[in-house]
Design a protein around this motif. Structure first.
Motif, PDB file in Angstrom:
ATOM      1  N   VAL A  19      89.403 101.155 118.517  1.00 55.90           N
ATOM      2  CA  VAL A  19      90.481 100.989 117.529  1.00 55.90           C
ATOM      3  C   VAL A  19      91.777 100.730 118.294  1.00 55.90           C
ATOM      4  N   GLY A  20      92.443  99.659 117.945  1.00 60.11           N
ATOM      5  CA  GLY A  20      93.645  99.247 118.659  1.00 60.11           C
ATOM      6  C   GLY A  20      94.897  99.962 118.193  1.00 60.11           C
ATOM      7  N   LEU A  21      94.890 101.284 118.262  1.00 64.41           N
ATOM      8  CA  LEU A  21      96.055 102.092 117.906  1.00 64.41           C
ATOM      9  C   LEU A  21      96.306 103.095 119.027  1.00 64.41           C
ATOM     10  N   ALA A  22      97.505 103.634 119.070  1.00 67.41           N
ATOM     11  CA  ALA A  22      97.839 104.667 120.055  1.00 67.41           C
ATOM     12  C   ALA A  22      97.012 105.923 119.766  1.00 67.41           C
TER      13      ALA A  22
ATOM     14  N   SER B  44      89.125 114.383  93.268  1.00 69.98           N
ATOM     15  CA  SER B  44      88.157 113.337  93.578  1.00 69.98           C
ATOM     16  C   SER B  44      88.854 111.988  93.767  1.00 69.98           C
ATOM     17  N   ILE B  45      89.779 111.684  92.887  1.00 66.26           N
ATOM     18  CA  ILE B  45      90.519 110.424  92.986  1.00 66.26           C
ATOM     19  C   ILE B  45      91.370 110.401  94.247  1.00 66.26           C
ATOM     20  N   ALA B  46      92.096 111.492  94.506  1.00 62.93           N
ATOM     21  CA  ALA B  46      92.974 111.550  95.678  1.00 62.93           C
ATOM     22  C   ALA B  46      92.168 111.468  96.979  1.00 62.93           C
ATOM     23  N   SER B  47      91.050 112.190  97.044  1.00 58.80           N
ATOM     24  CA  SER B  47      90.266 112.183  98.279  1.00 58.80           C
ATOM     25  C   SER B  47      89.567 110.844  98.499  1.00 58.80           C
ATOM     26  N   SER B  48      89.136 110.201  97.428  1.00 56.24           N
ATOM     27  CA  SER B  48      88.530 108.876  97.605  1.00 56.24           C
ATOM     28  C   SER B  48      89.591 107.863  98.021  1.00 56.24           C
ATOM     29  N   ALA B  49      90.801 108.000  97.492  1.00 56.97           N
ATOM     30  CA  ALA B  49      91.900 107.118  97.921  1.00 56.97           C
ATOM     31  C   ALA B  49      92.224 107.356  99.398  1.00 56.97           C
ATOM     32  N   LEU B  50      92.190 108.615  99.829  1.00 53.89           N
ATOM     33  CA  LEU B  50      92.410 108.928 101.238  1.00 53.89           C
ATOM     34  C   LEU B  50      91.340 108.263 102.101  1.00 53.89           C
ATOM     35  N   MET B  51      90.089 108.337 101.680  1.00 56.02           N
ATOM     36  CA  MET B  51      89.007 107.705 102.441  1.00 56.02           C
ATOM     37  C   MET B  51      89.187 106.185 102.496  1.00 56.02           C
ATOM     38  N   ILE B  52      89.513 105.586 101.369  1.00 55.66           N
ATOM     39  CA  ILE B  52      89.692 104.130 101.335  1.00 55.66           C
ATOM     40  C   ILE B  52      90.862 103.725 102.232  1.00 55.66           C
ATOM     41  N   GLY B  53      91.963 104.455 102.137  1.00 60.43           N
ATOM     42  CA  GLY B  53      93.137 104.133 102.960  1.00 60.43           C
ATOM     43  C   GLY B  53      92.866 104.299 104.438  1.00 60.43           C
ATOM     44  N   THR B  54      92.254 105.402 104.832  1.00 59.17           N
ATOM     45  CA  THR B  54      92.001 105.618 106.256  1.00 59.17           C
ATOM     46  C   THR B  54      90.961 104.643 106.793  1.00 59.17           C
ATOM     47  N   LEU B  55      89.963 104.303 105.988  1.00 58.78           N
ATOM     48  CA  LEU B  55      88.985 103.306 106.429  1.00 58.78           C
ATOM     49  C   LEU B  55      89.630 101.927 106.565  1.00 58.78           C
ATOM     50  N   ALA B  56      90.576 101.606 105.683  1.00 55.14           N
ATOM     51  CA  ALA B  56      91.289 100.326 105.789  1.00 55.14           C
ATOM     52  C   ALA B  56      92.127 100.285 107.067  1.00 55.14           C
TER      53      ALA B  56
ATOM     54  N   ALA C 160      90.162  95.377 113.969  1.00 52.26           N
ATOM     55  CA  ALA C 160      90.483  93.945 113.943  1.00 52.26           C
ATOM     56  C   ALA C 160      91.605  93.616 114.918  1.00 52.26           C
ATOM     57  N   SER C 161      92.624  94.458 115.008  1.00 50.63           N
ATOM     58  CA  SER C 161      93.741  94.162 115.917  1.00 50.63           C
ATOM     59  C   SER C 161      93.304  94.283 117.367  1.00 50.63           C
ATOM     60  N   ASN C 162      92.369  95.156 117.666  1.00 53.62           N
ATOM     61  CA  ASN C 162      91.860  95.273 119.023  1.00 53.62           C
ATOM     62  C   ASN C 162      90.954  94.091 119.361  1.00 53.62           C
ATOM     63  N   ARG C 163      90.265  93.566 118.357  1.00 56.84           N
ATOM     64  CA  ARG C 163      89.377  92.423 118.575  1.00 56.84           C
ATOM     65  C   ARG C 163      90.174  91.185 118.944  1.00 56.84           C
ATOM     66  N   SER C 164      91.387  91.054 118.369  1.00 57.24           N
ATOM     67  CA  SER C 164      92.208  89.886 118.670  1.00 57.24           C
ATOM     68  C   SER C 164      92.762  89.959 120.091  1.00 57.24           C
ATOM     69  N   ASN C 165      92.800  91.146 120.678  1.00 64.67           N
ATOM     70  CA  ASN C 165      93.252  91.318 122.053  1.00 64.67           C
ATOM     71  C   ASN C 165      92.334  92.324 122.732  1.00 64.67           C
ATOM     72  N   PRO C 166      91.133  91.887 123.191  1.00 61.78           N
ATOM     73  CA  PRO C 166      90.127  92.818 123.684  1.00 61.78           C
ATOM     74  C   PRO C 166      90.529  93.603 124.933  1.00 61.78           C
ATOM     75  N   SER C 167      91.527  93.135 125.658  1.00 66.29           N
ATOM     76  CA  SER C 167      91.932  93.859 126.869  1.00 66.29           C
ATOM     77  C   SER C 167      92.817  95.051 126.547  1.00 66.29           C
ATOM     78  N   ARG C 168      93.290  95.153 125.309  1.00 68.43           N
ATOM     79  CA  ARG C 168      94.219  96.208 124.911  1.00 68.43           C
ATOM     80  C   ARG C 168      93.516  97.244 124.036  1.00 68.43           C
ATOM     81  N   LEU C 169      93.635  98.516 124.380  1.00 69.97           N
ATOM     82  CA  LEU C 169      93.067  99.582 123.557  1.00 69.97           C
ATOM     83  C   LEU C 169      94.137 100.335 122.804  1.00 69.97           C
ATOM     84  N   ASP C 170      95.354 100.342 123.260  1.00 70.77           N
ATOM     85  CA  ASP C 170      96.435 101.090 122.609  1.00 70.77           C
ATOM     86  C   ASP C 170      97.609 100.171 122.339  1.00 70.77           C
ATOM     87  N   MET C 171      98.289 100.481 121.225  1.00 69.53           N
ATOM     88  CA  MET C 171      99.502  99.733 120.881  1.00 69.53           C
ATOM     89  C   MET C 171     100.688 100.405 121.494  1.00 69.53           C
TER      90      MET C 171
END
Length: 168
Positions: free
Chosen positions: A98-101, A138-150, A157-168
């Motif tokens: 995952v291309g995040l810090a 149930s609604i709030a937790s499913s929204a949390l899952m959808i948001g975090t999965l997104a 996807a951002s790491n795939r565009s720059n495979p040499s980078r693991l952290d932003m």
């Protein structure tokens, strides 16, 4: 192993154990009785309908609906706990991509685990109360899952565009 990976993998294993224990408990101690009661309610409904006792048939069908609702929620909670546990474990294995810090990956992992625990729990709580609180949870937790999965998908996807980078 990073904190994010540890949270996802160990949290996923713990969640799988919870789901299996719940499923075992339900199958051994409750499901057979629930299915027996559902069958009895249907037999009663059809018998009352055949006897042209509409009001009693409706009461028996209402009993069946209630029993079926609880049965479905129990099975759903078990399935969601285990399914989300497997998702967490798989994500934990590849989460370094995952291309995040690291700080954001850790927060994301905690959010994923929180949603994966809370959503099936809210489904289970619907067997105890038909009120709005379990449904809102149930609604709030499913929204949390959808948001975090997104966000995780964006990180992959951002790491795939720059495979040499693991952290932003």
């Amino acid at each position: 192993m990073t904190l994010a990976r540890r949270v996802l993998i160990l949290g996923g294993i713990a969640l799988a154990i919870i789901g299996m224990c719940h499923g075992t408990w339900y199958a051994v101690f409750a499901e057979h009785q629930a299915v027996d009661h559902m069958g009895g309610s249907l037999v009663s409904a059809f018998t009352q309908a055949a006897n042209r006792s509409s009001e009693q048939a409706q009461t028996a069908l209402a009993d069946y609906r209630q029993l079926k609702y609880v049965h479905d929620r129990q099975v759903d909670a078990h399935g969601h706990w285990i399914g989300l546990a497997m998702l967490l474990i798989v994500l934990g294995i590849v989460f370094d991509r995952v291309g995040l810090a690291e700080k954001w990956k850790s927060l994301l992992a905690i959010g994923l685990l929180t949603g994966a625990v809370t959503f099936p729990l809210s489904v289970f709580l619907q067997t105890l109360s038909h009120g709005s609180l379990p449904r809102a949870l149930s609604i709030a937790s499913s929204a949390l899952m959808i948001g975090t999965l997104a966000i995780a998908a964006f990180g992959f996807a951002s790491n795939r565009s720059n495979p040499s980078r693991l952290d932003m």
